[in-house]
Write an enzyme that holds these catalytic residues in place. Structure first.
Site, PDB file in Angstrom:
ATOM      1  N   ARG A  23     -12.503  11.266   5.380  1.00 49.67           N
ATOM      2  CA  ARG A  23     -11.958   9.984   5.168  1.00 49.67           C
ATOM      3  C   ARG A  23     -11.429   9.548   6.670  1.00 49.67           C
ATOM      4  NH1 ARG A  23      -9.663   5.731   4.753  1.00 49.67           N
ATOM      5  NH2 ARG A  23      -8.419   5.065   2.949  1.00 49.67           N
ATOM      6  N   GLU A  46     -13.162  -1.220  -1.782  1.00 44.55           N
ATOM      7  CA  GLU A  46     -14.118  -0.389  -2.644  1.00 44.55           C
ATOM      8  C   GLU A  46     -15.350  -0.962  -3.045  1.00 44.55           C
ATOM      9  OE1 GLU A  46     -12.918   2.656  -3.198  1.00 44.55           O
ATOM     10  OE2 GLU A  46     -11.060   2.702  -2.427  1.00 44.55           O
ATOM     11  N   ARG A  89     -10.396  15.824   1.135  1.00 44.72           N
ATOM     12  CA  ARG A  89     -11.253  15.151   2.209  1.00 44.72           C
ATOM     13  C   ARG A  89     -10.658  15.407   3.618  1.00 44.72           C
ATOM     14  NH1 ARG A  89     -11.247   9.057  -0.083  1.00 44.72           N
ATOM     15  NH2 ARG A  89      -9.090   9.478   0.114  1.00 44.72           N
TER      16      ARG A  89
END
EC number: 3.1.31.-
Length: 260
Positions: free
Chosen positions: A143, A151, A185
């Site tokens: 990330r 998105e 992440r």
């Protein structure tokens, strides 16, 4: 027949003698003349160099596959286990899976070899073909620190992802890891070909500065510059914020569950 049995006894005696100390997985493969997919050698004397404040460790990845780039702020990367930091931390289970796959391929049992590859993937590792060699690599979900991109289902989501693909797709990257988020992440700063990738994404209007989690003033400045120039997602005038979109999506799902 006597000579064959003698050779077998010699091999077995050699292995038994070695096992009194330690028989490495790589040693077993070499002993039987099996090809080795770059199994790592542990480096007990490895000492990390000085890192910027807050950085936990640095990842130097293999080239990033385009298909592993999920959107404009996240991707999956693979780090070869020949890397000093990785080599000392490969689980025994992974070594055993690699050896079993090598033996299956040697016997042309490709169905078993493929099943073992799936088991490796579940363990967080992958055997990757590089030129004429195979490399054992560890999987990392990344990330990007300090930015938030649309998105994929949002307006400009695909464009943002494509921008990141152009920057890092097919290239090796250096990742300065600061944290592990709630989704497992690794959160970090990304560099590729001497470019700071978050800077490029912000300056070209492909992402927001994620102010809630990152207070770096240069990030705010780069976003302002892109807004002023109507670059990227800012060309639409008033784009929807991804964190607001995600919140609305969560609320909609909860409402649907309650109605049901």
């Amino acid at each position: 027949m006597v000579k064959t049995e003698s050779r077998i006894r010699v091999r077995n005696d050699t292995l038994l003698t070695s096992s009194r100390n330690y028989v490495s997985p790589q040693g077993i493969l070499e002993f039987y003349n099996f090809p080795i997919p770059s199994l790592p050698t542990a480096s007990p004397n490895y000492q990390p160099s000085l890192l910027p404040e807050g950085v936990q460790f640095v990842l130097n990845t293999l080239p990033v596959y385009d298909k592993c780039i999920g959107d404009g702020d996240g991707f999956t990367a693979y780090v070869p286990t020949t890397d000093p930091r990785e080599s000392a931390n490969v689980p025994l289970e992974v070594h055993e899976l690699v050896i079993a796959r090598t033996q299956a391929r040697k016997c042309r049992d490709y169905q078993s070899a493929d099943a073992l590859l799936s088991s490796l993937d579940e363990a967080g590792y992958k055997i990757i073909s590089c030129s004429d060699d195979e490399v054992l690599a560890r999987k990392y979900r990344i990330r990007m620190r300090g930015i938030d991109a649309p998105e994929l289902k949002m307006p400009y989501g695909k464009e943002s992802r494509n921008a990141l693909v152009k920057l890092i797709g097919g290239k090796s990257v250096k990742i300065y890891v600061y944290d592990l988020d709630q989704f497992g992440r690794y959160v970090g700063d990304i560099y590729c070909n001497n470019l700071f990738i978050q800077e490029q994404m912000l300056k070209n209007g492909h992402a927001w500065h994620f102010k809630t989690y990152d207070k770096r003033p240069e990030f705010a400045r780069w976003e302002r510059e892109a807004r002023a120039a109507n670059r990227g997602l800012w060309a639409s005038g008033n784009p929807e914020k991804p964190w607001v979109w995600r919140r609305d999506q969560r609320n909609a799902r909860q409402d649907a569950i309650q109605v049901y």
